[in-house]
Design an enzyme around this catalytic site. Structure first.
Site, short mmCIF file in Angstrom:
data_model
loop_
_atom_site.label_atom_id
_atom_site.label_comp_id
_atom_site.label_asym_id
_atom_site.label_seq_id
_atom_site.Cartn_x
_atom_site.Cartn_y
_atom_site.Cartn_z
N HIS A 106 -8.40 58.03 -45.58
CA HIS A 106 -7.44 57.97 -46.69
C HIS A 106 -8.10 57.57 -48.01
O HIS A 106 -7.43 57.13 -48.93
CB HIS A 106 -6.28 57.03 -46.35
CG HIS A 106 -5.37 57.55 -45.27
ND1 HIS A 106 -4.51 56.76 -44.55
CD2 HIS A 106 -5.20 58.81 -44.78
CE1 HIS A 106 -3.84 57.50 -43.68
NE2 HIS A 106 -4.25 58.75 -43.78
N CYS A 114 -12.50 63.45 -59.67
CA CYS A 114 -12.12 64.35 -60.76
C CYS A 114 -11.35 65.53 -60.16
O CYS A 114 -11.89 66.26 -59.31
CB CYS A 114 -13.36 64.85 -61.50
SG CYS A 114 -12.97 66.12 -62.73
C1 BJW Z 1 -1.46 43.33 -37.56
C2 BJW Z 1 -1.66 42.11 -38.22
C3 BJW Z 1 -2.67 41.27 -37.73
C4 BJW Z 1 -0.04 43.16 -39.19
N1 BJW Z 1 -3.40 41.64 -36.67
N2 BJW Z 1 -2.18 43.68 -36.52
C5 BJW Z 1 7.38 64.28 -40.47
C6 BJW Z 1 6.83 64.11 -39.21
C7 BJW Z 1 5.45 63.94 -39.03
C8 BJW Z 1 4.59 63.93 -40.13
C9 BJW Z 1 5.15 64.12 -41.38
C10 BJW Z 1 6.52 64.29 -41.54
N3 BJW Z 1 6.76 64.42 -42.88
C11 BJW Z 1 5.58 64.32 -43.54
C12 BJW Z 1 4.59 64.14 -42.64
C13 BJW Z 1 3.13 63.97 -42.92
C14 BJW Z 1 2.85 62.63 -43.60
C15 BJW Z 1 3.44 61.51 -42.74
O1 BJW Z 1 2.87 61.07 -41.77
N4 BJW Z 1 4.61 61.00 -43.12
C16 BJW Z 1 5.27 59.96 -42.34
C17 BJW Z 1 5.83 58.92 -43.27
C18 BJW Z 1 6.29 60.61 -41.45
N5 BJW Z 1 1.42 62.51 -43.67
C19 BJW Z 1 0.72 62.99 -44.69
O2 BJW Z 1 1.26 63.50 -45.67
C20 BJW Z 1 -0.78 62.95 -44.58
N6 BJW Z 1 -1.30 64.25 -44.80
C21 BJW Z 1 -1.03 65.27 -43.97
O3 BJW Z 1 -0.30 65.15 -43.00
O4 BJW Z 1 -1.66 66.42 -44.31
C22 BJW Z 1 -1.39 67.61 -43.53
C23 BJW Z 1 -2.21 67.74 -42.30
C24 BJW Z 1 -1.96 68.77 -41.43
C25 BJW Z 1 -2.71 68.92 -40.27
C26 BJW Z 1 -3.74 68.07 -39.99
C27 BJW Z 1 -4.02 67.07 -40.86
C28 BJW Z 1 -3.25 66.90 -42.00
C29 BJW Z 1 -1.38 62.03 -45.63
C30 BJW Z 1 -1.04 60.58 -45.36
C31 BJW Z 1 -1.57 59.72 -46.50
C32 BJW Z 1 -1.26 58.25 -46.29
N7 BJW Z 1 -1.61 57.52 -47.47
C33 BJW Z 1 -1.43 56.07 -47.48
C34 BJW Z 1 -1.73 55.52 -48.90
C35 BJW Z 1 -3.23 55.49 -49.18
C36 BJW Z 1 -3.52 55.03 -50.58
C37 BJW Z 1 -3.00 53.64 -50.89
O5 BJW Z 1 -3.39 52.67 -50.24
O6 BJW Z 1 -2.21 53.49 -51.81
O7 BJW Z 1 -2.28 55.48 -46.49
S1 BJW Z 1 0.23 55.54 -46.99
C38 BJW Z 1 -0.32 54.14 -46.08
O8 BJW Z 1 0.02 54.31 -44.68
C39 BJW Z 1 -1.86 54.14 -46.18
C40 BJW Z 1 -2.24 53.77 -44.77
O9 BJW Z 1 -3.55 54.15 -44.49
C41 BJW Z 1 -1.19 54.46 -43.93
C42 BJW Z 1 -1.03 53.87 -42.55
O10 BJW Z 1 -0.57 52.55 -42.62
P1 BJW Z 1 -1.08 51.48 -41.55
O11 BJW Z 1 -2.52 51.23 -41.72
O12 BJW Z 1 -0.60 51.87 -40.21
O13 BJW Z 1 -0.33 50.15 -42.08
P2 BJW Z 1 1.16 49.63 -41.77
O14 BJW Z 1 1.48 48.66 -42.84
O15 BJW Z 1 2.11 50.74 -41.57
O16 BJW Z 1 1.03 48.88 -40.37
C43 BJW Z 1 0.27 47.69 -40.23
C44 BJW Z 1 0.24 47.31 -38.75
O17 BJW Z 1 -0.60 46.17 -38.62
C45 BJW Z 1 1.61 46.95 -38.17
O18 BJW Z 1 1.78 47.60 -36.91
C46 BJW Z 1 1.53 45.43 -37.98
O19 BJW Z 1 2.24 44.98 -36.84
C47 BJW Z 1 0.04 45.21 -37.78
N8 BJW Z 1 -0.47 43.88 -38.19
N9 BJW Z 1 -0.80 41.94 -39.23
C48 BJW Z 1 -3.17 42.77 -36.05
N10 BJW Z 1 -2.97 39.99 -38.29
#
Ligand code: BJW
Length: 230
Positions: A106, A114
């Protein structure tokens, strides 16, 4: 010897003070994803998006890696077989802990991109709309992160690693964002043992063969010790 693939998420950096995205106190609790983490939001109000990323870039420069990042770096150094580390995180805490290779699917807060010529460079502390590209001079610099609707980086390399992995671990990720949330199924299809290491069950917990719940600073070093046979 296993071929290990590790996927990390915001939970691994939570105890370093980076904050998570979802859940109480998470970034998306107080900010709208559609405004700040989509190309459409950036097109509508680039100044606001730059301000959001300037703030987070500056914050990320003040935090330090924790015992979980360090344990993964130790595994990468001491394990005899292949360890592929994929992170969804935009911080640089795996590198700061000494991880020799990290796939940032990500992007990185510390990077600038750019949109005119695809040149990448180290982002300055402050960016604003019209920031010029040092390679082509176009005023088109943006944070080098992957927003919703954009293709995550390094997907070919990730798909290849998952297809040959024998042990897959997802650490500190909620399993709500694809394609990362689907990696466990790809690893399962490759015949891998799958383990979820998280504070609480993720949205895809039922896809894992093994679960370990607790704080990453405790669960990850213990898991690494088990893998290294200590
Ligand atoms: C602890 C803890 C401790 C807390 N110890 N644990 C419908 C169905 C399916 C998919 C889609 C859909 N509609 C759209 C989509 C696709 C979409 C998507 O997934 N949307 C969903 C919301 C449904 N995805 C995309 O658009 C992606 N691109 C894509 O799909 O392209 C097409 C493609 C096609 C084919 C192949 C491949 C690709 C792009 C996704 C981009 C995500 N970007 C972000 C922002 C990055 C920039 C920024 O930081 O501002 O990335 S969003 C955000 O979420 C960030 C993260 O990397 C990502 C994941 O979050 P993460 O890391 O899981 O964090 P949290 O907060 O959700 O969870 C934290 C966890 O830690 C929790 O479980 C806690 O319990 C735990 N925790 N303390 C251990 N001490």
């Amino acid at each position: 010897m296993d071929r290990i693939v590790i996927l990390t998420g915001a939970g691994i950096s939570a105890e370093s003070g980076m904050g998570t995205y979802r859940g109480p106190g998470g970034l998306w609790d107080s900010m709208r994803i559609a405004d700040l983490a989509t190309p459409e939001g950036y097109a509508r109000d680039p100044a606001r998006v730059h301000e959001f990323y300037n703030m987070r870039r500056q914050r990320s420069a003040t935090v330090a890696p924790n015992a979980a990042h360090e344990a993964i770096a130790r595994l990468q150094r001491d394990y005899g077989g292949k360890v592929t580390l994929i992170t969804q995180n935009v911080d640089g805490l795996h590198e700061a802990a000494g991880s020799p290779s990290v796939i940032h699917m990500h992007g990185r807060l510390a990077g600038a991109l750019c949109t005119a010529c695809d040149h990448r460079w180290d982002a300055p502390d402050e960016m604003s709309p019209g920031h010029p590209c040092p390679a082509c001079a176009a005023p088109e610099a943006r944070p080098d992160v992957v927003w919703f609707g954009e293709m995550p980086y390094h997907m070919e390399e990730i798909t290849a690693a998952l297809a040959r992995c024998t042990l897959f671990a997802a650490i500190g990720t909620s399993g709500q964002v694809y394609p990362a949330a689907g990696f466990v199924q790809e690893a399962f299809r490759a015949g891998a043992h799958t383990v979820e290491i998280n504070l609480e069950p993720s949205a895809v917990v039922s896809d894992f063969a093994e679960t370990r719940f607790g704080r990453a600073t405790q669960t990850v070093p213990a898991w690494v010790d088990d893998v290294l046979g200590r």
